[in-house]
Each structure stands twice: as structure tokens, then as C-alpha cells.
Design a protein around this motif. Structure first.
Motif, PDB file in Angstrom:
ATOM      1  N   UNK A  29      11.899   9.424 -21.287  1.00 53.51           N
ATOM      2  CA  UNK A  29      10.826   8.451 -21.453  1.00 53.51           C
ATOM      3  C   UNK A  29      10.114   8.166 -20.128  1.00 53.51           C
ATOM      4  N   UNK A  30      10.378   8.965 -19.114  1.00 54.82           N
ATOM      5  CA  UNK A  30       9.734   8.773 -17.823  1.00 54.82           C
ATOM      6  C   UNK A  30      10.374   7.658 -17.013  1.00 54.82           C
ATOM      7  N   UNK A  31      10.079   7.639 -15.726  1.00 57.24           N
ATOM      8  CA  UNK A  31      10.565   6.607 -14.813  1.00 57.24           C
ATOM      9  C   UNK A  31      12.093   6.546 -14.768  1.00 57.24           C
ATOM     10  N   UNK A  32      12.742   7.680 -14.971  1.00 56.65           N
ATOM     11  CA  UNK A  32      14.200   7.727 -14.905  1.00 56.65           C
ATOM     12  C   UNK A  32      14.900   7.204 -16.143  1.00 56.65           C
ATOM     13  N   UNK A  33      14.148   6.951 -17.214  1.00 58.62           N
ATOM     14  CA  UNK A  33      14.751   6.425 -18.439  1.00 58.62           C
ATOM     15  C   UNK A  33      14.825   7.522 -19.488  1.00 58.62           C
ATOM     16  N   UNK A  34      16.018   7.765 -20.009  1.00 59.63           N
ATOM     17  CA  UNK A  34      16.179   8.732 -21.077  1.00 59.63           C
ATOM     18  C   UNK A  34      17.280   8.274 -22.025  1.00 59.63           C
ATOM     19  N   UNK A  35      17.289   8.863 -23.203  1.00 59.15           N
ATOM     20  CA  UNK A  35      18.317   8.552 -24.190  1.00 59.15           C
ATOM     21  C   UNK A  35      18.907   9.854 -24.713  1.00 59.15           C
ATOM     22  N   UNK A  51      42.329   7.570 -26.492  1.00 59.41           N
ATOM     23  CA  UNK A  51      43.252   8.377 -25.697  1.00 59.41           C
ATOM     24  C   UNK A  51      44.345   7.468 -25.144  1.00 59.41           C
ATOM     25  N   UNK A  52      45.572   7.754 -25.505  1.00 57.16           N
ATOM     26  CA  UNK A  52      46.696   6.996 -24.952  1.00 57.16           C
ATOM     27  C   UNK A  52      47.072   7.571 -23.600  1.00 57.16           C
ATOM     28  N   UNK A  53      47.413   6.706 -22.683  1.00 56.04           N
ATOM     29  CA  UNK A  53      47.788   7.156 -21.349  1.00 56.04           C
ATOM     30  C   UNK A  53      49.180   6.645 -21.008  1.00 56.04           C
ATOM     31  N   UNK A  54      49.779   7.305 -20.066  1.00 57.00           N
ATOM     32  CA  UNK A  54      51.103   6.901 -19.630  1.00 57.00           C
ATOM     33  C   UNK A  54      51.019   5.649 -18.768  1.00 57.00           C
ATOM     34  N   UNK A  55      52.141   5.054 -18.501  1.00 57.27           N
ATOM     35  CA  UNK A  55      52.198   3.867 -17.661  1.00 57.27           C
ATOM     36  C   UNK A  55      51.645   4.192 -16.266  1.00 57.27           C
ATOM     37  N   UNK A  56      50.860   3.264 -15.725  1.00 56.86           N
ATOM     38  CA  UNK A  56      50.298   3.467 -14.387  1.00 56.86           C
ATOM     39  C   UNK A  56      48.977   4.188 -14.366  1.00 56.86           C
ATOM     40  N   UNK A  57      48.387   4.403 -15.542  1.00 54.31           N
ATOM     41  CA  UNK A  57      47.115   5.118 -15.615  1.00 54.31           C
ATOM     42  C   UNK A  57      46.070   4.229 -16.285  1.00 54.31           C
ATOM     43  N   UNK A  58      44.895   4.125 -15.685  1.00 46.77           N
ATOM     44  CA  UNK A  58      43.769   3.380 -16.247  1.00 46.77           C
ATOM     45  C   UNK A  58      42.704   4.381 -16.672  1.00 46.77           C
ATOM     46  N   UNK A  59      42.174   4.221 -17.876  1.00 48.68           N
ATOM     47  CA  UNK A  59      41.141   5.109 -18.405  1.00 48.68           C
ATOM     48  C   UNK A  59      39.804   4.386 -18.431  1.00 48.68           C
ATOM     49  N   UNK A  60      38.741   5.067 -17.992  1.00 51.92           N
ATOM     50  CA  UNK A  60      37.401   4.488 -18.091  1.00 51.92           C
ATOM     51  C   UNK A  60      36.427   5.549 -18.581  1.00 51.92           C
ATOM     52  N   UNK A  61      35.290   5.091 -19.133  1.00 55.16           N
ATOM     53  CA  UNK A  61      34.225   5.972 -19.604  1.00 55.16           C
ATOM     54  C   UNK A  61      32.911   5.470 -19.036  1.00 55.16           C
ATOM     55  N   UNK A  62      32.029   6.387 -18.642  1.00 55.28           N
ATOM     56  CA  UNK A  62      30.735   5.954 -18.106  1.00 55.28           C
ATOM     57  C   UNK A  62      29.625   6.899 -18.545  1.00 55.28           C
ATOM     58  N   UNK A  63      28.432   6.328 -18.671  1.00 54.38           N
ATOM     59  CA  UNK A  63      27.221   7.068 -18.995  1.00 54.38           C
ATOM     60  C   UNK A  63      26.202   6.730 -17.918  1.00 54.38           C
ATOM     61  N   UNK A  64      25.449   7.727 -17.448  1.00 56.13           N
ATOM     62  CA  UNK A  64      24.518   7.438 -16.363  1.00 56.13           C
ATOM     63  C   UNK A  64      23.215   8.218 -16.498  1.00 56.13           C
ATOM     64  N   UNK A  65      22.272   7.930 -15.615  1.00 59.30           N
ATOM     65  CA  UNK A  65      20.956   8.576 -15.641  1.00 59.30           C
ATOM     66  C   UNK A  65      21.041  10.060 -15.309  1.00 59.30           C
ATOM     67  N   UNK A  66      22.099  10.472 -14.632  1.00 55.06           N
ATOM     68  CA  UNK A  66      22.244  11.879 -14.256  1.00 55.06           C
ATOM     69  C   UNK A  66      22.659  12.754 -15.435  1.00 55.06           C
TER      70      UNK A  66
END
Length: 201
Positions: A29-35, A51-66
Motif C-alpha cells: 500500500x506504499x509508504x512501507x505499509x503492506x498486508x 508449540x509446547x516447549x521444554x522448561x527454560x524456553x520462551x517462545x515468541x512470534x513476530x510479524x514485521x515490515x520486512x
């Protein structure tokens, strides 16, 4: 602990492993904006974020402009730091001090949401709701539904608009927006979720 964890902390002895996320069909959509666009031909696929993880593990998810879409990261706490990284850190956790409890996370079943969802083919409607409320999605457990019209409606309305003095609410009735845009998707969310969906008004 697994899935979605909101963590506001400085972690000093972690290692990070990264897995690239799910594919994205870009619309710019221009100006660095997309979907990311999903359709019957360009299906985005199941998120499969459970997703289950073992003890001592943190899971994260991210979406970005790249272009990352639900990029999966795992943070592992190390038992020992390499000798070159030794320094003293003290962390105190007071288990006896409890603040507000998190009831859950969710979305709103408004007229505007329903109008837009209704424009999708039926199979994509279910896929969208499943991505939010299903076992392979982000597993929302809450839903907010307006009582009558709101700022996300195309008109102002209540459930007893034309019954002046109707103190017993004998003319009370749901409106077409409830039957077409709110209740069907609320029901769909309840069907795809393995947890009870709590509704807030």
C-alpha cells in the motif's frame, strides 16, 4: 510454558534460535505499509502456533515490515555463561505478591467485523475465525459483542427503538445485524475453539 507470553524484562543469559515464519502473499500500500493477502488461490495455510516447549524456553512470534509473518523465536536460558561473559546479576521473584489476573485475550464481534468477514468465501470465513480461536491458531478465549449499534455499525439502533414507554421490554428484539454479522461468527468461534469462549458486553 508455551505459546504467547508477554514478557517485559531484560534477559541477560539467553541464546536465541529463529525459524522463519509462514509465507506471505504481499500487497503493498506504499509508504512501507503492506498486508498479507489470503484467498482461495493464495491460501495462507494453518498458523499451527501451538508449540509446547521444554522448561527454560520462551517462545515468541513476530510479524514485521520486512516480510516476516509469525516468525518463530525461542529464547533459552543458559545454566552457565561462557567465561568471557561472566558478570553478577540478581533477580528476585516474589511469588507471594499477586497483582491483577489475566482472564484471557480476544477480539470484538462488531457489525464492521461481520460485514467484512461476510464478503469472504465461506471456507475463508471459517479459516479466519479458526486462525483466531482454533487450536492451530492463537487460541483467543474472549469475545466482545456490542449491545445494539456502536461506532462500528452502519446505523444507530437498539433492541427496543420504537416502543416508547415499553418498560416491560415486550417489543425487545434482535436486529438483522445480530443475525447476519454477529451471532454467526460468534457461533463459529465457539465451534472451532476447544475452550469455552467468554463473551463480554
Amino acid at each position: 510454558m508455551s505459546r504467547f507470553i508477554l514478557l517485559f524484562a531484560i534477559c541477560v543469559n539467553l541464546i536465541v534460535s529463529v525459524a522463519f515464519g509462514y509465507g506471505c502473499n504481499h500487497r503493498d500500500y506504499g509508504h512501507g505499509a503492506h498486508v498479507c493477502v489470503c484467498s482461495e488461490k493464495l491460501h495462507c495455510g494453518d498458523l499451527n502456533l501451538k508449540i509446547s516447549t521444554e522448561s527454560g524456553v520462551i517462545t515468541s512470534y513476530s510479524t514485521n515490515k520486512q516480510g516476516a509473518r509469525f516468525m518463530h523465536r525461542e529464547y533459552r536460558f543458559l545454566k552457565e555463561l561462557p567465561p568471557s561473559q561472566h558478570f553478577n546479576v540478581t533477580v528476585e521473584v516474589n511469588h507471594g505478591s499477586k497483582q491483577q489476573a489475566i482472564v484471557g485475550f480476544g477480539g470484538a464481534f462488531t457489525d464492521a467485523a461481520g460485514i467484512n468477514i461476510a464478503k469472504l468465501p465461506v471456507n475463508l470465513q471459517k479459516q479466519l475465525i479458526t486462525d483466531y480461536y482454533g487450536n492451530n491458531g492463537i487460541e483467543y478465549r474472549l469475545g466482545r459483542i456490542p449491545i445494539g449499534g456502536s461506532d462500528f455499525s452502519t446505523r444507530a439502533y437498539s433492541y427496543d427503538d420504537h416502543a416508547e414507554g415499553d418498560e416491560s421490554f415486550s417489543k425487545f428484539a434482535l436486529q438483522p445485524e445480530d443475525k447476519h454479522y454477529k451471532l454467526p461468527y460468534l457461533k463459529m468461534a465457539s465451534e472451532v475453539s476447544s475452550h469455552p469462549v467468554c463473551i463480554e458486553h
